[in-house]
Design a protein around this motif. Structure first.
Motif, PDB file in Angstrom:
ATOM      1  N   ARG A  69      22.890  13.338 -25.716  1.00  0.00           N
ATOM      2  CA  ARG A  69      22.572  14.700 -26.158  1.00  0.00           C
ATOM      3  C   ARG A  69      21.380  14.670 -27.107  1.00  0.00           C
ATOM      4  NH1 ARG A  69      26.538  18.700 -29.634  1.00  0.00           N
ATOM      5  NH2 ARG A  69      24.860  20.142 -30.197  1.00  0.00           N
ATOM      6  N   ARG A  71      19.285  16.304 -30.067  1.00  0.00           N
ATOM      7  CA  ARG A  71      19.585  17.207 -31.197  1.00  0.00           C
ATOM      8  C   ARG A  71      18.419  17.255 -32.179  1.00  0.00           C
ATOM      9  NH1 ARG A  71      23.568  16.025 -34.971  1.00  0.00           N
ATOM     10  NH2 ARG A  71      23.402  18.229 -35.433  1.00  0.00           N
ATOM     11  N   THR A 105      21.359  16.155 -22.175  1.00  0.00           N
ATOM     12  CA  THR A 105      21.871  17.510 -22.321  1.00  0.00           C
ATOM     13  C   THR A 105      21.594  17.977 -23.750  1.00  0.00           C
ATOM     14  OG1 THR A 105      23.822  18.911 -22.036  1.00  0.00           O
ATOM     15  CG2 THR A 105      24.211  16.712 -22.914  1.00  0.00           C
ATOM     16  N   HIS A 107      22.077  21.633 -26.703  1.00  0.00           N
ATOM     17  CA  HIS A 107      22.244  23.043 -27.023  1.00  0.00           C
ATOM     18  C   HIS A 107      20.869  23.496 -27.513  1.00  0.00           C
ATOM     19  CE1 HIS A 107      26.859  22.673 -27.816  1.00  0.00           C
ATOM     20  NE2 HIS A 107      26.507  22.290 -26.600  1.00  0.00           N
ATOM     21  N   ARG A 109      17.988  26.176 -28.620  1.00  0.00           N
ATOM     22  CA  ARG A 109      17.801  27.541 -29.113  1.00  0.00           C
ATOM     23  C   ARG A 109      17.100  28.354 -28.027  1.00  0.00           C
ATOM     24  NH1 ARG A 109      16.296  27.103 -35.568  1.00  0.00           N
ATOM     25  NH2 ARG A 109      18.141  25.859 -36.075  1.00  0.00           N
ATOM     26  N   LYS A 110      17.549  29.596 -27.855  1.00  0.00           N
ATOM     27  CA  LYS A 110      16.938  30.459 -26.832  1.00  0.00           C
ATOM     28  C   LYS A 110      15.429  30.568 -27.062  1.00  0.00           C
ATOM     29  CE  LYS A 110      17.652  34.984 -24.737  1.00  0.00           C
ATOM     30  NZ  LYS A 110      18.348  36.287 -24.875  1.00  0.00           N
ATOM     31  N   GLU A 127      24.178  32.219 -22.161  1.00  0.00           N
ATOM     32  CA  GLU A 127      23.825  31.957 -23.553  1.00  0.00           C
ATOM     33  C   GLU A 127      25.063  32.071 -24.438  1.00  0.00           C
ATOM     34  OE1 GLU A 127      20.811  35.175 -23.625  1.00  0.00           O
ATOM     35  OE2 GLU A 127      21.899  35.891 -25.377  1.00  0.00           O
ATOM     36  N   GLU A 130      25.488  29.764 -31.726  1.00  0.00           N
ATOM     37  CA  GLU A 130      25.796  28.590 -32.547  1.00  0.00           C
ATOM     38  C   GLU A 130      24.958  28.729 -33.807  1.00  0.00           C
ATOM     39  OE1 GLU A 130      26.662  24.457 -30.687  1.00  0.00           O
ATOM     40  OE2 GLU A 130      24.587  24.393 -31.341  1.00  0.00           O
ATOM     41  N   HIS A 135      21.851  30.326 -28.046  1.00  0.00           N
ATOM     42  CA  HIS A 135      21.525  29.021 -27.463  1.00  0.00           C
ATOM     43  C   HIS A 135      21.844  29.011 -25.965  1.00  0.00           C
ATOM     44  CE1 HIS A 135      21.704  27.596 -31.645  1.00  0.00           C
ATOM     45  NE2 HIS A 135      21.215  26.443 -31.257  1.00  0.00           N
ATOM     46  N   TYR A 136      21.280  28.039 -25.278  1.00  0.00           N
ATOM     47  CA  TYR A 136      21.682  27.708 -23.907  1.00  0.00           C
ATOM     48  C   TYR A 136      22.024  26.219 -23.855  1.00  0.00           C
ATOM     49  CZ  TYR A 136      19.198  31.886 -22.164  1.00  0.00           C
ATOM     50  OH  TYR A 136      18.758  33.152 -21.912  1.00  0.00           O
ATOM     51  N   VAL A 137      22.941  25.843 -22.990  1.00  0.00           N
ATOM     52  CA  VAL A 137      23.030  24.429 -22.605  1.00  0.00           C
ATOM     53  C   VAL A 137      21.870  24.191 -21.647  1.00  0.00           C
ATOM     54  CG1 VAL A 137      24.347  22.717 -21.296  1.00  0.00           C
ATOM     55  CG2 VAL A 137      25.537  24.232 -22.899  1.00  0.00           C
TER      56      VAL A 137
END
Ligand SMILES: CC(C)(COP(=O)(O)OP(=O)(O)OC[C@H]1O[C@@H](n2cnc3c(N)ncnc32)[C@H](O)[C@@H]1OP(=O)(O)O)[C@@H](O)C(=O)NCCC(=O)NCCS
Length: 142
Positions: A69, A71, A105, A107, A109-110, A127, A130, A135-137
């Motif tokens: 992930r 981040r 993968t 999360h 931010r849009k 969406e 968080e 957010h989107y995955v």
């Protein structure tokens, strides 16, 4: 610009925490807490530097042997839009590939989804909120 993996607790790590607080948390009225930082000891911490100064950062967290992930992707406000984010992503993807991960993968931010889409990531699902923001995955096969 130099891209490198940095050590938890190092001088570079202190710069990373400051950058993440300044760019990602303070605008939301939040700060990273020490407990959260303690948990990062085994993560892959990445910085972009000009001489001693950190310009941007991100980190990779192992979810399982196939999936990691991304981040805490952030670039100094005054230097955004100059290719530093893209360079960090390509560097992080190469490290993930070298370590045997098959998928990244996150999360996202849009507001940053367009940045990741340019790098080949796709939105998975609806969406969600968080830390108070949308957010989107998003994910990409390596
Ligand atoms: C999002 C962020 C990491 C991108 O880094 P950057 O160094 O500014 O991006 P780059 O200059 O490498 O941009 C690469 C491409 O993405 C585009 N892009 C950059 N930010 C974008 C955004 N928010 N939305 C859509 N496209 C974006 C650039 O225009 C560029 O396009 P090109 O392919 O036509 O050249 C950085 O702007 C940032 O730190 N933003 C604030 C914190 C944040 O939102 N972090 C992400 C949390 S998920």
């Amino acid at each position: 610009m130099a891209l490198k993996i940095i050590d938890h607790g190092s001088k570079e790590y202190q710069q990373m925490v400051k950058l993440r607080n300044d760019i990602l948390r303070k605008p939301l009225g939040m700060t990273l807490d020490p407990e959260e930082l303690e948990k990062e000891k085994n993560e892959i911490l990445i910085g972009a530097f000009e001489e001693e100064k950190m310009l941007g950062c991100c980190m990779l967290v192992s979810i399982d042997p196939r999936i990691c992930r991304l981040r805490q992707m952030a670039v100094l406000n005054t230097l955004q839009g100059k290719g530093i984010g893209r360079a960090l992503m390509i560097f992080a993807e190469n490290i993930a590939r070298d370590r045997g991960f098959k998928l990244i993968t996150m999360h996202a931010r849009k507001s940053a989804a367009g940045f990741y889409e340019r790098l080949g990531y796709r939105i998975c699902g609806d969406e969600f909120k968080e830390l108070t923001i949308e957010h989107y995955v998003m994910e990409k096969g390596l």
